[in-house]
Design an enzyme around this catalytic site. Structure first.
Site, short mmCIF file in Angstrom:
data_model
loop_
_atom_site.label_atom_id
_atom_site.label_comp_id
_atom_site.label_asym_id
_atom_site.label_seq_id
_atom_site.Cartn_x
_atom_site.Cartn_y
_atom_site.Cartn_z
N LYS A 115 38.26 -5.96 32.62
CA LYS A 115 38.04 -4.94 33.66
C LYS A 115 36.54 -4.85 33.93
CE LYS A 115 39.16 -0.04 34.45
NZ LYS A 115 39.72 1.18 33.81
N HIS A 117 35.03 -2.50 35.82
CA HIS A 117 34.57 -1.16 36.20
C HIS A 117 35.01 -0.18 35.11
CE1 HIS A 117 38.69 -1.50 37.75
NE2 HIS A 117 38.78 -0.20 37.59
#
Length: 232
Positions: A115, A117
């Site tokens: 991921k 973010h």
């Protein structure tokens, strides 16, 4: 792991927890009998699909078996790790059941893709540290275990073992060549991790031998023949 024979060469006494688990798996439709093609291309007379522990009651009971088995094993660990995807709900549920038994442990799991973010990265949950126990359903080829080991070590922690529901106790295969050892033996002897299973193929055979259910009787010779052909 439990031995399949005692020092005198006789079959061991039935493990009550393992027998209870096999009965539960059969009644839940998770352990089925018939003819099933395995990843190795073999025709197996039984099939164990942990993905069918698919409601709260069944998942809760499954986690209870894991927790009781782990407490009884004496294996020392600081946290749980669930490899994506099946290991994620297993690790969470087992952590809950361990806490109910007075053994509160943190847990973490991985994403298949990093991921970019928020908190980022591939690991989710508690910080991965100390002695880490991997929770999975079965060990088929050891690929998931090796990937988990790499992630755990990259985080600076130490993989200490693997807990699974069923040890099929059969030779590993790449589809063309049979290995002299099982995937579980590979993890134990080559990757040097303790493997704890709730039940084994030997436990399944004991259950079939002692069950009074008439519909299970025809499956005993088929499972025994499969064990004779591919067992370790």
């Amino acid at each position: 792991m439990r031995q399949t024979t005692d020092p005198t060469g006789q079959p061991p006494a039935a493990d009550p927890l393992a027998q209870e688990f096999v009965q539960f798996a059969v009644e839940a439709g998770v352990l089925r009998f018939g003819e099933f093609k395995t990843k190795a291309g073999r025709l197996s007379p039984y099939f164990f699909n942990a993905g069918l522990f698919d409601d709260g009651a069944k998942l809760g009971r499954l986690a209870g078996f894991y927790a009781r088995s782990l407490v009884g094993s004496g294996l020392q660990f600081d946290m749980l790790f669930g490899p994506a995807y099946k290991g994620i709900p297993l690790a969470a549920a087992v952590a809950v059941e361990l806490a109910r038994l007075g053994h509160n442990r943190p847990f973490a799991y991985n994403r298949k893709e990093a991921k970019d973010h928020g908190e980022g990265g591939t690991l989710v949950g508690a910080p991965v540290r100390g002695r880490v126990l991997i929770i999975d359903d079965v060990i088929s080829a050891g690929t998931s275990v090796r990937e988990s080991i790499a992630m755990i070590r990259a985080a600076g922690a130490t993989p200490c073992g693997v807990a699974i529901a069923l040890d099929r106790q059969e030779k590993a295969s790449d589809g063309n060549t049979d290995s002299p050892w099982s995937a579980v033996q590979y993890v134990r002897d080559q990757l040097h991790l303790h493997v704890a299973s709730i039940a084994t193929l030997a436990d399944l055979l004991q259950y079939l031998q002692t069950s009074s259910a008439a519909d299970l009787a025809p499956h005993l010779p088929r499972v025994r023949a499969y064990r004779d052909a591919y067992g370790v």
